[in-house]
Design a protein around this motif. Structure first.
Motif, PDB file in Angstrom:
ATOM      1  N   GLU A 296      -5.722   8.822 -16.379  1.00 47.87           N
ATOM      2  CA  GLU A 296      -5.856   7.371 -16.491  1.00 47.87           C
ATOM      3  C   GLU A 296      -6.923   6.933 -17.485  1.00 47.87           C
ATOM      4  O   GLU A 296      -6.867   5.826 -18.000  1.00 47.87           O
ATOM      5  CB  GLU A 296      -6.180   6.755 -15.127  1.00 47.87           C
TER       6      GLU A 296
ATOM      7  N   ASN B 249      -0.569   4.519  -1.396  1.00 51.57           N
ATOM      8  CA  ASN B 249      -1.351   5.744  -1.552  1.00 51.57           C
ATOM      9  C   ASN B 249      -2.248   6.076  -0.366  1.00 51.57           C
ATOM     10  O   ASN B 249      -2.888   7.120  -0.367  1.00 51.57           O
ATOM     11  CB  ASN B 249      -2.217   5.653  -2.820  1.00 51.57           C
TER      12      ASN B 249
ATOM     13  N   ASN C  72      -6.929   7.379  -8.204  1.00 53.17           N
ATOM     14  CA  ASN C  72      -6.600   6.580  -9.377  1.00 53.17           C
ATOM     15  C   ASN C  72      -7.005   5.136  -9.104  1.00 53.17           C
ATOM     16  O   ASN C  72      -7.496   4.804  -8.032  1.00 53.17           O
ATOM     17  CB  ASN C  72      -5.120   6.709  -9.757  1.00 53.17           C
ATOM     18  N   ILE C  73      -6.820   4.278 -10.079  1.00 53.00           N
ATOM     19  CA  ILE C  73      -7.284   2.893  -9.952  1.00 53.00           C
ATOM     20  C   ILE C  73      -6.591   2.193  -8.793  1.00 53.00           C
ATOM     21  O   ILE C  73      -7.224   1.463  -8.021  1.00 53.00           O
ATOM     22  CB  ILE C  73      -7.064   2.142 -11.284  1.00 53.00           C
ATOM     23  N   ASP C  74      -5.279   2.416  -8.650  1.00 47.02           N
ATOM     24  CA  ASP C  74      -4.535   1.772  -7.556  1.00 47.02           C
ATOM     25  C   ASP C  74      -5.056   2.220  -6.191  1.00 47.02           C
ATOM     26  O   ASP C  74      -5.172   1.410  -5.266  1.00 47.02           O
ATOM     27  CB  ASP C  74      -3.040   2.074  -7.666  1.00 47.02           C
ATOM     28  N   THR C  75      -5.337   3.516  -6.061  1.00 44.37           N
ATOM     29  CA  THR C  75      -5.825   4.037  -4.776  1.00 44.37           C
ATOM     30  C   THR C  75      -7.193   3.454  -4.435  1.00 44.37           C
ATOM     31  O   THR C  75      -7.468   3.128  -3.268  1.00 44.37           O
ATOM     32  CB  THR C  75      -5.897   5.579  -4.810  1.00 44.37           C
TER      33      THR C  75
ATOM     34  N   LYS D 185      -8.283   0.516  -5.298  1.00 46.71           N
ATOM     35  CA  LYS D 185      -8.038  -0.862  -4.850  1.00 46.71           C
ATOM     36  C   LYS D 185      -7.496  -0.889  -3.424  1.00 46.71           C
ATOM     37  O   LYS D 185      -7.887  -1.725  -2.606  1.00 46.71           O
ATOM     38  CB  LYS D 185      -7.054  -1.547  -5.797  1.00 46.71           C
ATOM     39  N   GLU D 186      -6.588   0.025  -3.119  1.00 43.95           N
ATOM     40  CA  GLU D 186      -6.005   0.078  -1.779  1.00 43.95           C
ATOM     41  C   GLU D 186      -7.041   0.482  -0.730  1.00 43.95           C
ATOM     42  O   GLU D 186      -7.057  -0.056   0.388  1.00 43.95           O
ATOM     43  CB  GLU D 186      -4.815   1.041  -1.766  1.00 43.95           C
TER      44      GLU D 186
ATOM     45  N   ARG E 120      -2.016  11.251  -1.145  1.00 39.61           N
ATOM     46  CA  ARG E 120      -1.421  11.689  -2.422  1.00 39.61           C
ATOM     47  C   ARG E 120      -1.482  13.225  -2.478  1.00 39.61           C
ATOM     48  O   ARG E 120      -2.101  13.798  -3.378  1.00 39.61           O
ATOM     49  CB  ARG E 120      -2.181  11.098  -3.616  1.00 39.61           C
TER      50      ARG E 120
ATOM     51  N   ILE F   7       0.846  -1.190   0.000  1.00 37.75           N
ATOM     52  CA  ILE F   7       0.000   0.000   0.000  1.00 37.75           C
ATOM     53  C   ILE F   7       0.883   1.242   0.000  1.00 37.75           C
ATOM     54  O   ILE F   7       1.742   1.411   0.857  1.00 37.75           O
ATOM     55  CB  ILE F   7      -0.932   0.008   1.218  1.00 37.75           C
TER      56      ILE F   7
END
Length: 259
Positions: free
Chosen positions: A69, A4, A28-31, A33-34, A20, A2
């Protein structure tokens, strides 16, 4: 790993911070998911009675989605982005059995306001600004904004906010019923912790059932009254109910275990 977000537990409260600041905490997509993983872990943690979500720094809760993105997405990819985001984060947060308070510090725009609206209620700092600017980019809110905003503030105000793509300040948000309280920024987290401390004195089992019942009233094809009756009955089978009623009759404070 993790990167973000930050997650901190103290005194029955898990505080999740979107970290961030250089991107104004844009999603964003990663955030997303996290955040899903962090909310899921906090909800499963029996010691966590309340979750607070906020943004790092003094400028933004979440200033929107990370447009870079998806600026080249086609129709199918755009629809998939909204569907996956709603499933992983926004609907997921709304339906958690653990209460979630949004501590809105600064800008809550687009996906940021949609995340705040997915929480069970909101407290704003006095410098907060909120809005859904998506139509100014040629798109509409895709993470539940067209549904939750009118549920919270009414159809007319929601239509105006969405169509103008404008921002409202914290006092307007308070008058609209979009937030429950407005407090000085330096007092925001402390104020939210104060509310969380009141919540955590009560039965986690009962609160979880109450959340399900309230949400049911806003879901198409679901009878909220029947959901309430079922949830009411389920409470009678919990240790929390036995403790709560026994404590009341014995004129003492209940010690709930969430079982």
């Amino acid at each position: 790993m993790i990167f973000n977000i930050l997650s901190e537990f103290q005194g029955g409260i898990t505080t999740i911070t979107i970290n961030r600041p250089k991107k104004l905490n844009a999603l964003n997509i990663d955030t997303i998911k996290e955040l899903h993983k962090a909310f899921k872990a906090a909800d499963k943690d029996i010691e966590t009675r309340v979750i607070i979500i906020t943004g790092s720094g003094e400028k933004a809760f979440v200033a929107g989605a990370d447009i870079s993105e998806f600026s080249n997405f086609d129709v199918a990819k755009g629809a998939k982005l909204a569907e996956k985001g709603q499933e992983l984060l926004f609907n997921f947060v709304q339906d958690l059995s653990t209460p979630v308070i949004a501590a809105v510090n600064g800008f809550a725009l687009g996906g940021g306001l949609e995340l705040a609206m997915a929480c069970h209620f909101r407290v704003a700092s006095d410098n907060a600004k909120m809005g859904l600017p998506e139509v100014s980019l040629g798109v509409i809110p895709g993470y539940g904004g067209t549904q939750r905003l009118p549920q919270i503030v009414g159809k007319g105000r929601a239509m105006e906010m969405i169509m103008t793509a404008g921002m409202i300040n914290s006092e307007q948000a308070l008058s609209y019923g979009l937030v429950n309280y407005v407090v000085p920024q330096e007092e925001l987290l402390e104020f939210c912790v104060g509310i969380a401390n009141k919540i955590k004195k009560n039965s986690p089992k009962a609160i979880g059932e109450a959340i399900k019942s309230v949400n049911a009233g806003f879901k198409s094809g679901v009878n909220g009254y029947k959901k309430e009756i079922k949830g009411f009955g389920k409470c009678f089978g919990t240790e929390d109910f036995k403790e709560g009623t026994t404590a009341f009759l014995e004129k003492r404070k209940a010690e709930f275990t969430g079982k």
